[in-house]
Design a protein around this motif. Structure first.
Motif, PDB file in Angstrom:
ATOM      1  N   ASP A 219      18.234  23.791  59.389  1.00 52.56           N
ATOM      2  CA  ASP A 219      18.954  23.766  60.585  1.00 52.56           C
ATOM      3  C   ASP A 219      20.459  22.376  59.754  1.00 52.56           C
ATOM      4  O   ASP A 219      19.769  21.183  59.437  1.00 52.56           O
ATOM      5  N   GLY A 220      21.782  22.864  59.828  1.00 53.68           N
ATOM      6  CA  GLY A 220      22.546  22.345  59.748  1.00 53.68           C
ATOM      7  C   GLY A 220      23.019  21.777  57.761  1.00 53.68           C
ATOM      8  O   GLY A 220      23.670  21.384  57.834  1.00 53.68           O
ATOM      9  N   ILE A 221      21.925  22.635  57.482  1.00 55.93           N
ATOM     10  CA  ILE A 221      22.001  22.835  56.342  1.00 55.93           C
ATOM     11  C   ILE A 221      22.785  23.661  55.923  1.00 55.93           C
ATOM     12  O   ILE A 221      23.562  24.596  55.382  1.00 55.93           O
ATOM     13  N   LYS A 222      23.722  22.553  54.379  1.00 55.95           N
ATOM     14  CA  LYS A 222      25.163  23.999  54.340  1.00 55.95           C
ATOM     15  C   LYS A 222      24.216  24.990  53.231  1.00 55.95           C
ATOM     16  O   LYS A 222      23.536  24.521  51.822  1.00 55.95           O
ATOM     17  N   VAL A 223      24.267  26.071  53.586  1.00 53.52           N
ATOM     18  CA  VAL A 223      23.944  27.617  52.544  1.00 53.52           C
ATOM     19  C   VAL A 223      25.149  27.860  51.015  1.00 53.52           C
ATOM     20  O   VAL A 223      24.476  28.231  50.321  1.00 53.52           O
ATOM     21  N   ALA A 224      25.942  27.913  51.866  1.00 53.67           N
ATOM     22  CA  ALA A 224      27.642  28.348  51.454  1.00 53.67           C
ATOM     23  C   ALA A 224      29.208  27.923  52.736  1.00 53.67           C
ATOM     24  O   ALA A 224      28.685  26.692  52.354  1.00 53.67           O
ATOM     25  N   ASN A 225      29.613  28.165  51.550  1.00 56.64           N
ATOM     26  CA  ASN A 225      31.470  27.886  51.615  1.00 56.64           C
ATOM     27  C   ASN A 225      30.966  28.193  53.512  1.00 56.64           C
ATOM     28  O   ASN A 225      31.429  29.062  53.779  1.00 56.64           O
ATOM     29  N   LYS A 226      30.790  27.343  54.381  1.00 59.90           N
ATOM     30  CA  LYS A 226      31.477  27.256  55.447  1.00 59.90           C
ATOM     31  C   LYS A 226      30.263  27.422  56.514  1.00 59.90           C
ATOM     32  O   LYS A 226      29.984  27.901  57.296  1.00 59.90           O
ATOM     33  N   LEU A 227      29.117  27.884  55.712  1.00 57.64           N
ATOM     34  CA  LEU A 227      27.959  28.579  56.284  1.00 57.64           C
ATOM     35  C   LEU A 227      27.169  27.559  56.194  1.00 57.64           C
ATOM     36  O   LEU A 227      26.639  26.983  54.960  1.00 57.64           O
ATOM     37  N   TYR A 228      26.201  27.466  57.117  1.00 61.29           N
ATOM     38  CA  TYR A 228      24.605  26.260  57.293  1.00 61.29           C
ATOM     39  C   TYR A 228      24.626  27.069  58.526  1.00 61.29           C
ATOM     40  O   TYR A 228      24.193  28.314  59.116  1.00 61.29           O
ATOM     41  N   GLY A 229      22.589  26.585  57.980  1.00 62.69           N
ATOM     42  CA  GLY A 229      21.221  26.700  58.504  1.00 62.69           C
ATOM     43  C   GLY A 229      21.831  26.301  59.905  1.00 62.69           C
ATOM     44  O   GLY A 229      22.198  25.520  60.640  1.00 62.69           O
ATOM     45  N   ALA A 230      21.361  27.793  61.010  1.00 59.75           N
ATOM     46  CA  ALA A 230      20.857  27.714  62.217  1.00 59.75           C
ATOM     47  C   ALA A 230      19.852  27.389  62.613  1.00 59.75           C
ATOM     48  O   ALA A 230      18.305  26.740  62.114  1.00 59.75           O
ATOM     49  N   PRO A 231      19.024  26.051  64.233  1.00 64.32           N
ATOM     50  CA  PRO A 231      18.087  26.513  64.828  1.00 64.32           C
ATOM     51  C   PRO A 231      17.194  27.444  64.579  1.00 64.32           C
ATOM     52  O   PRO A 231      17.671  28.857  64.674  1.00 64.32           O
ATOM     53  N   ALA A 232      15.563  28.003  63.992  1.00 65.34           N
ATOM     54  CA  ALA A 232      14.968  28.539  63.915  1.00 65.34           C
ATOM     55  C   ALA A 232      13.539  28.627  64.817  1.00 65.34           C
ATOM     56  O   ALA A 232      13.271  27.958  65.122  1.00 65.34           O
ATOM     57  N   LYS A 233      13.254  29.553  64.996  1.00 70.46           N
ATOM     58  CA  LYS A 233      12.145  29.316  65.993  1.00 70.46           C
ATOM     59  C   LYS A 233      10.197  29.826  64.650  1.00 70.46           C
ATOM     60  O   LYS A 233      11.095  31.085  64.562  1.00 70.46           O
ATOM     61  N   PRO A 234       9.548  29.341  64.846  1.00 68.84           N
ATOM     62  CA  PRO A 234       8.572  28.581  63.996  1.00 68.84           C
ATOM     63  C   PRO A 234       7.771  29.922  64.119  1.00 68.84           C
ATOM     64  O   PRO A 234       7.649  30.879  65.823  1.00 68.84           O
ATOM     65  N   LEU A 235       7.053  30.245  63.627  1.00 64.97           N
ATOM     66  CA  LEU A 235       5.795  31.389  64.325  1.00 64.97           C
ATOM     67  C   LEU A 235       4.983  30.999  63.659  1.00 64.97           C
ATOM     68  O   LEU A 235       4.579  30.620  62.447  1.00 64.97           O
ATOM     69  N   GLU A 236       3.736  31.505  64.204  1.00 67.98           N
ATOM     70  CA  GLU A 236       1.933  31.222  63.642  1.00 67.98           C
ATOM     71  C   GLU A 236       1.613  32.689  63.669  1.00 67.98           C
ATOM     72  O   GLU A 236       1.237  33.223  64.768  1.00 67.98           O
ATOM     73  N   ILE A 237       0.593  32.518  62.824  1.00 68.56           N
ATOM     74  CA  ILE A 237      -0.256  33.704  62.965  1.00 68.56           C
ATOM     75  C   ILE A 237      -1.532  34.066  62.589  1.00 68.56           C
ATOM     76  O   ILE A 237      -1.657  32.719  61.119  1.00 68.56           O
ATOM     77  N   SER A 238      -2.186  34.568  62.971  1.00 72.34           N
ATOM     78  CA  SER A 238      -3.909  34.547  62.130  1.00 72.34           C
ATOM     79  C   SER A 238      -4.519  35.201  61.832  1.00 72.34           C
ATOM     80  O   SER A 238      -3.889  36.534  61.674  1.00 72.34           O
ATOM     81  N   ILE A 239      -5.000  35.491  60.777  1.00 77.72           N
ATOM     82  CA  ILE A 239      -5.647  36.457  59.414  1.00 77.72           C
ATOM     83  C   ILE A 239      -6.813  37.447  60.174  1.00 77.72           C
ATOM     84  O   ILE A 239      -8.207  35.925  60.410  1.00 77.72           O
ATOM     85  N   GLY A 240      -7.648  38.101  59.738  1.00 78.77           N
ATOM     86  CA  GLY A 240      -8.825  38.223  60.801  1.00 78.77           C
ATOM     87  C   GLY A 240      -9.681  38.601  59.234  1.00 78.77           C
ATOM     88  O   GLY A 240      -9.378  38.018  58.253  1.00 78.77           O
ATOM     89  N   ASP A 241     -10.683  39.629  59.608  1.00 81.57           N
ATOM     90  CA  ASP A 241     -11.898  39.700  58.582  1.00 81.57           C
ATOM     91  C   ASP A 241     -10.840  40.688  57.409  1.00 81.57           C
ATOM     92  O   ASP A 241      -9.607  41.255  58.458  1.00 81.57           O
ATOM     93  N   ARG A 242     -11.310  40.798  56.094  1.00 86.38           N
ATOM     94  CA  ARG A 242     -10.138  41.496  54.724  1.00 86.38           C
ATOM     95  C   ARG A 242     -11.524  43.072  55.171  1.00 86.38           C
ATOM     96  O   ARG A 242     -12.211  43.400  54.802  1.00 86.38           O
ATOM     97  N   ILE A 243      -9.937  43.986  55.775  1.00 84.13           N
ATOM     98  CA  ILE A 243     -10.719  45.528  55.821  1.00 84.13           C
ATOM     99  C   ILE A 243      -9.826  45.840  55.166  1.00 84.13           C
ATOM    100  O   ILE A 243      -8.613  45.696  54.751  1.00 84.13           O
ATOM    101  N   GLU A 244     -11.328  47.366  54.064  1.00 78.19           N
ATOM    102  CA  GLU A 244      -9.768  47.296  52.727  1.00 78.19           C
ATOM    103  C   GLU A 244     -10.161  49.743  52.814  1.00 78.19           C
ATOM    104  O   GLU A 244     -11.922  49.214  53.051  1.00 78.19           O
ATOM    105  N   ALA A 245      -9.440  49.815  53.162  1.00 75.21           N
ATOM    106  CA  ALA A 245      -9.465  51.650  53.367  1.00 75.21           C
ATOM    107  C   ALA A 245      -9.283  52.227  51.620  1.00 75.21           C
ATOM    108  O   ALA A 245      -7.947  51.766  51.598  1.00 75.21           O
TER     109      ALA A 245
END
Length: 418
Positions: A219-245
């Motif tokens: 948010d607010g950080i300069k990325v490239a010429n006149k392009l700046y970062g915008a606010p972003a919604k964070p994400l949280e996920i959980s991981i279950g058991d290791r299921i492998e087929a």
């Protein structure tokens, strides 16, 4: 950060801007009468800066400068930070006459600047400055995936950008601002799929029952010429058991493990010659209780020997192009003995129902000993794990950089393959 009179280079760490705020009051000296034991005097008359006053917003493209007004005093230290605690890198001249920022300021940010000085007698001065930068006209938005929820150990994290980012320097700025943390901690890296898409995966699969948090500091950080970062919604996920087929197309058996322990062995059929199932690691994309599968969707002419039009139940999707693990009651006689499908992994209805109920999105389906090619890393679901770790890291601008103008990956068509 403070410096002795012999140290003349200051490196702060992030961003800044300014309007004069209240400074410190002067004081004659400490209890022992030594100038250095005195409280700092107000250095307002000793310095000038190129910030803004009142309600005006500073241009974030313009560097910040602090200048000592007279030869009777000098600047000893400058720190500048925005309200998010991000510091601005800067340099101080050897004679203490001038300080300037060497990193871009954030857009739409409020900065506080602390300027330390000393007079010709060595007495310390201090001035606090504040200012705000103008908001960005172009914002780089980031959308994280998947949706919040519980996933298998093979689920990559995705970041979708609303504008293309090209060039190693700009991509490095983006990567530094995208933060992924997990408990337990893992070694992982972003990989640029194309100029608007990044995937993050660990070196190995996620630990079973881990928690994963994703956020953006752009948010607010300069990325490239006149392009700046915008606010972003964070994400949280959980991981279950290791299921492998693990589907062995040579022995026509699927072995299903939970946390390394075999929980089922299922006779299966996979793709016949000309329609061989893809080898490699695939990730469960979703589950559909009922799918109508037609040969015309994968280019088989209606009425031909290979044509089909079938109702399919307990369908677990593993590619965007329509490869599933599903019930195939019409091929039970071949399951465990021969490969007769058009690319999917078929099994009895009862086994397909069990598999459907056991796996979740993000679980691993690995195919071995098929005559088919290895699943591509991108463009047909999540084949991310088919890239060795050293090659995966080459897709990071922070690790080895990426070439400019990498062509976007075309999305595969949603075609069922039975």
């Amino acid at each position: 950060m403070s410096y002795s009179p012999r140290s003349r280079t200051v490196m702060s760490c992030s961003l800044l801007v300014a309007s004069v705020a209240a400074g410190a009051t002067a004081c004659s000296g400490g209890p022992d009468g030594h100038p250095l034991s005195a409280k700092p005097y107000d250095a307002a008359s000793q310095i000038t800066f190129n910030g803004t006053a009142g309600t005006a917003k500073a241009n974030p493209e313009k560097p910040l400068e602090i200048i000592a007004r007279s030869k009777d005093g000098r600047i000893t230290d400058v720190t500048a930070a925005d309200a998010a605690g991000r510091y601005v890198a800067g340099e101080l001249s050897a004679d203490g006459a001038w300080w300037h920022s060497i990193a871009p300021l954030a857009a739409g940010a409020r900065y506080t600047v602390k300027v330390s000085t000393e007079d010709e007698d060595g007495a310390p001065g201090l001035r606090m400055l504040t200012f705000e930068t103008a908001p960005a006209k172009r914002g780089l938005k980031v959308s994280f995936g998947p949706e919040p929820g519980k996933y298998g150990v093979g689920q990559p994290v995705t970041a979708k950008l609303n504008a293309p980012v090209k060039g190693a320097a700009a991509r490095a700025v983006v990567e530094r601002g995208l933060k992924v943390s997990s408990s337990p901690a893992v070694e992982g890296s972003w990989h640029w799929v194309d100029s608007k898409t990044l995937h993050f995966r660990p070196k190995d699969f996620w630990p079973a029952n881990a928690s994963v948090k994703v956020r953006s500091n752009l948010d607010g950080i300069k990325v490239a010429n006149k392009l700046y970062g915008a606010p972003a919604k964070p994400l949280e996920i959980s991981i279950g058991d290791r299921i492998e087929a693990i589907t062995d197309a040579g022995s026509h058996q699927m072995t299903v493990k939970r946390n390394g322990k075999v929980i089922n062995t299922i006779p299966v059929t996979t793709g016949k010659p000309g329609f061989s199932t893809r080898n490699g690691v695939k990730v469960v994309l979703g589950k559909e209780y009922f799918v109508r599968m037609r040969g015309t969707s994968i280019g088989i002419p209606a009425g031909s020997a290979d044509s089909y039009d079938l109702p399919v139940y307990y369908a677990t999707r593993v590619t965007l192009s329509g490869e599933y693990v599903h019930a195939a009651p019409w091929s039970v006689g071949s399951q465990g003995a021969a490969n007769v499908s058009h690319g999917c992994t078929g099994m009895s209805t009862s086994n397909a129902e069990w598999f459907y109920d056991t796996v979740r999105q993000g679980d691993i389906v690995r195919v071995v000993n098929s005559e088919g090619e290895t699943m591509a890393p991108f463009g047909n679901g999540f084949g991310d794990w088919n890239l060795p770790w050293n090659k995966w890291r080459r897709g990071s601008a922070l690790m080895a950089g990426t070439s400019d103008g990498r062509s976007p990956v075309d999305a595969a068509r949603l075609r069922p393959e039975v």
